[in-house]
Design a protein around this motif. Structure first.
Motif, mmCIF file in Angstrom:
data_model
loop_
_atom_site.group_PDB
_atom_site.id
_atom_site.type_symbol
_atom_site.label_atom_id
_atom_site.label_comp_id
_atom_site.label_asym_id
_atom_site.label_seq_id
_atom_site.Cartn_x
_atom_site.Cartn_y
_atom_site.Cartn_z
ATOM 1 N N ALA A 93 10.689 -0.782 4.581
ATOM 2 C CA ALA A 93 9.619 -0.091 5.314
ATOM 3 C C ALA A 93 8.340 -0.043 4.477
ATOM 4 O O ALA A 93 7.231 -0.269 4.996
ATOM 5 C CB ALA A 93 10.072 1.314 5.686
ATOM 6 N N ARG A 94 8.479 0.219 3.193
ATOM 7 C CA ARG A 94 7.288 0.253 2.337
ATOM 8 C C ARG A 94 6.655 -1.130 2.228
ATOM 9 O O ARG A 94 5.423 -1.259 2.219
ATOM 10 C CB ARG A 94 7.660 0.798 0.954
ATOM 11 N N GLN A 95 7.461 -2.175 2.140
ATOM 12 C CA GLN A 95 6.913 -3.533 2.084
ATOM 13 C C GLN A 95 6.124 -3.863 3.354
ATOM 14 O O GLN A 95 5.174 -4.641 3.312
ATOM 15 C CB GLN A 95 8.042 -4.550 1.909
ATOM 16 N N LEU A 96 6.534 -3.268 4.468
ATOM 17 C CA LEU A 96 5.888 -3.547 5.754
ATOM 18 C C LEU A 96 4.729 -2.599 6.037
ATOM 19 O O LEU A 96 4.147 -2.630 7.122
ATOM 20 C CB LEU A 96 6.925 -3.437 6.883
ATOM 21 N N ASP A 101 5.405 6.451 7.030
ATOM 22 C CA ASP A 101 5.986 6.819 8.322
ATOM 23 C C ASP A 101 7.479 7.127 8.242
ATOM 24 O O ASP A 101 8.109 7.404 9.269
ATOM 25 C CB ASP A 101 5.770 5.692 9.336
ATOM 26 N N ILE A 102 8.057 7.058 7.047
ATOM 27 C CA ILE A 102 9.469 7.418 6.917
ATOM 28 C C ILE A 102 9.622 8.912 7.173
ATOM 29 O O ILE A 102 8.907 9.735 6.600
ATOM 30 C CB ILE A 102 10.000 7.046 5.517
ATOM 31 N N GLY A 238 14.446 8.286 9.400
ATOM 32 C CA GLY A 238 13.985 7.502 10.535
ATOM 33 C C GLY A 238 12.560 7.043 10.279
ATOM 34 O O GLY A 238 12.026 7.181 9.191
ATOM 35 N N ILE A 239 11.952 6.494 11.320
ATOM 36 C CA ILE A 239 10.570 6.035 11.256
ATOM 37 C C ILE A 239 9.787 6.761 12.343
ATOM 38 O O ILE A 239 10.227 6.821 13.503
ATOM 39 C CB ILE A 239 10.458 4.512 11.487
ATOM 40 N N VAL A 240 8.648 7.337 11.979
ATOM 41 C CA VAL A 240 7.804 7.980 12.970
ATOM 42 C C VAL A 240 7.451 6.967 14.052
ATOM 43 O O VAL A 240 6.986 5.862 13.749
ATOM 44 C CB VAL A 240 6.518 8.538 12.322
ATOM 45 N N GLY A 241 7.696 7.330 15.290
ATOM 46 C CA GLY A 241 7.471 6.422 16.410
ATOM 47 C C GLY A 241 8.732 5.743 16.869
ATOM 48 O O GLY A 241 8.852 5.371 18.029
#
Length: 455
Positions: A93-96, A101-102, A238-241
């Motif tokens: 997620a950080r790479q993207l 947003d985590i 999770g991811i926000v959204g």
């Protein structure tokens, strides 16, 4: 989503080989399957200097990481969280660019409904339901004193007893007994992995547990050690959204980095340097990666493994989250033809989702065994889901409270594919269930392919 490039023309093996040498001196790769495994692999390879083509049989990317809109809310249609152990998914997620947003779930936690129909908060000092303190009061509440005492016998066994068991179910059953397994561990794994503990590899779903058991001398001590090693509240995130944001960010990267993405391109056969599409096209690359089951010309098995029923309800009585973030259900005797295996109170679990919903509006997601639920109509499933939600949450919900309903069906995790000479296999059929396991295995496989090129 990913860009749809001009199709690669049909060619013979000889002409394909010649064309590849003339067009590019870069190493080339074909990735079969556009689920999360294929997307991560394609990104890793293109960043490592490969010319990459991604082939996806359906009309969209992401596989079981998908989205749908219910009552105006954009929701996950598949996985809605990920295990945080080893930082695998969070690192991606950080790479993207999604690190900020985590999202952490509500620490209130989930509840468990026993086979007898009683509901209790899920014991907190466990991993996958395995208790770190079998005689703790919250464990006794769920399994009873005698079953908890049987679980405590784990402390009297030598650490090597059961240490060679690869099945999570056999390990827990041997160390702590049948009732701890069925009343605590099975509801958790069925809710998280959609599989009974007997079907799960302990080293995949609880890495380090067997080694810690040998070191500490008991399964309970191992659970406590692993829990202590992880910061509080970090079992899942999770991811926000929604988790589908990962797929959409990956698709944007593939387009940006020049990966050729071909949707509606089912593949029927693969070998070391070639893939055969359903329409007869033969494509060549230096490396072939299989990230999804091959297409078949026969009638596929349409019986889903899991059916998800999503209810959006207007119910002020749920504002207080009476069962925390949801309910896991222990298997037991029931006169009903089918009932929910788990319920997620999504607006109680995720603050970001609650903020997007109107006041007193709640999102409830119930999971059902596919073999049973697939046989009923949407109207029947909606009625059953409303009944089950009320029963599991301890509140009478009425039909007029339902704003919207949605049904999603998912197939079973792929069985482990047979090895194919010269073809790299990735995905949940190889890695096991769970985003963390799948992505970790992809990262090892992509690293191996990049090392071969460098060598």
């Amino acid at each position: 989503m990913g860009s749809l490039q001009k199709p690669i023309p049909m060619c013979s093996r000889a002409s394909c080989s010649s064309r590849t040498r003339l067009l590019s001196s870069m190493p080339s790769a074909i990735v079969v399957g556009g689920g999360i495994a294929g997307l991560v692999m394609a990104r890793d390879l293109v960043l490592g200097g490969f010319e990459v083509t991604l082939l996806e049989a359906s009309d969209h990317l992401g596989g079981k990481i998908a989205r749908h809109t219910v009552a105006g809310l954009v929701l996950d249609a598949g996985a809605e969280s990920f295990a945080t152990r080893h930082d695998t998914v969070a690192h991606l997620a950080r790479q993207l660019g999604l690190g900020s947003d985590i999202a952490r779930p509500n620490p209130q936690g989930a509840w468990l409904q026993t086979a007898e129909g009683r509901a209790y908060p899920l014991p907190r000092t466990g991993i996958l339901g395995i208790p770190g303190t079998p005689l703790a009061a919250d464990v006794i509440e769920v399994v009873g004193f005698w079953a908890a005492l049987r679980g405590q016998l784990d402390e009297l066994m030598l650490g090597f007893v059961g240490s060679k068991e690869r099945s999570l179910g056999r390990l827990v059953r041997r160390r702590m007994g049948r009732r701890v397994l069925e009343q605590l561990v099975a509801p958790v794994t069925l809710g998280i992995h959609s599989r009974h503990p007997d079907e799960l590899d302990v080293d995949v779903v609880a890495p380090g547990l067997r080694a810690a058991m040998l070191d500490t001398g008991s399964l309970a001590h191992a659970v406590r050690e692993l829990r202590d090693a992880a910061p509080a509240g970090t079992a899942v995130s999770g991811i926000v959204g929604g988790m589908f944001e990962l797929v959409e960010a990956l698709a944007r990267d593939l387009e940006r980095f020049g990966v050729t993405v071909r949707l509606e391109s089912p593949v029927t056969a693969v070998e070391a340097s070639f893939v055969t599409l359903l329409d007869g096209q033969l494509l060549e690359a230096d490396q072939v990666v299989l990230a999804a089951p091959l297409a078949t010309t026969g009638q596929p098995d349409r019986t889903p493994a899991i059916v998800l029923a999503t209810l959006v309800v207007d119910a002020p009585e749920l504002d207080g989250a009476p069962r925390g973030t949801g309910v896991l259900v222990a298997r037991g005797s029931s006169d009903a033809p089918f009932r929910a295996k788990a319920l997620t109170h999504a607006t109680a679990k995720w603050d970001w989702l609650a903020e997007r919903a109107t006041p007193h509006r709640h999102v409830l997601r119930l999971s059902y065994d596919g073999a049973a639920a697939a046989r009923v109509s949407d109207a029947q499933l909606r009625g059953q889901a409303l009944h089950d939600a009320g029963e599991l949450l301890g509140i009478a919900l009425v039909e007029v409270s339902v704003v919207a309903f949605a049904r999603v069906e998912w197939s079973a995790p792929s069985s482990r594919p047979e090895p194919i000479d010269g073809v790299t296999l990735i995905g949940e059929g190889v890695a096991g269930t769970g985003l963390a396991a799948v992505i970790a295995q992809v990262r090892v496989a992509s690293g191996g392919l990049l090392e071969e090129v460098e060598a």
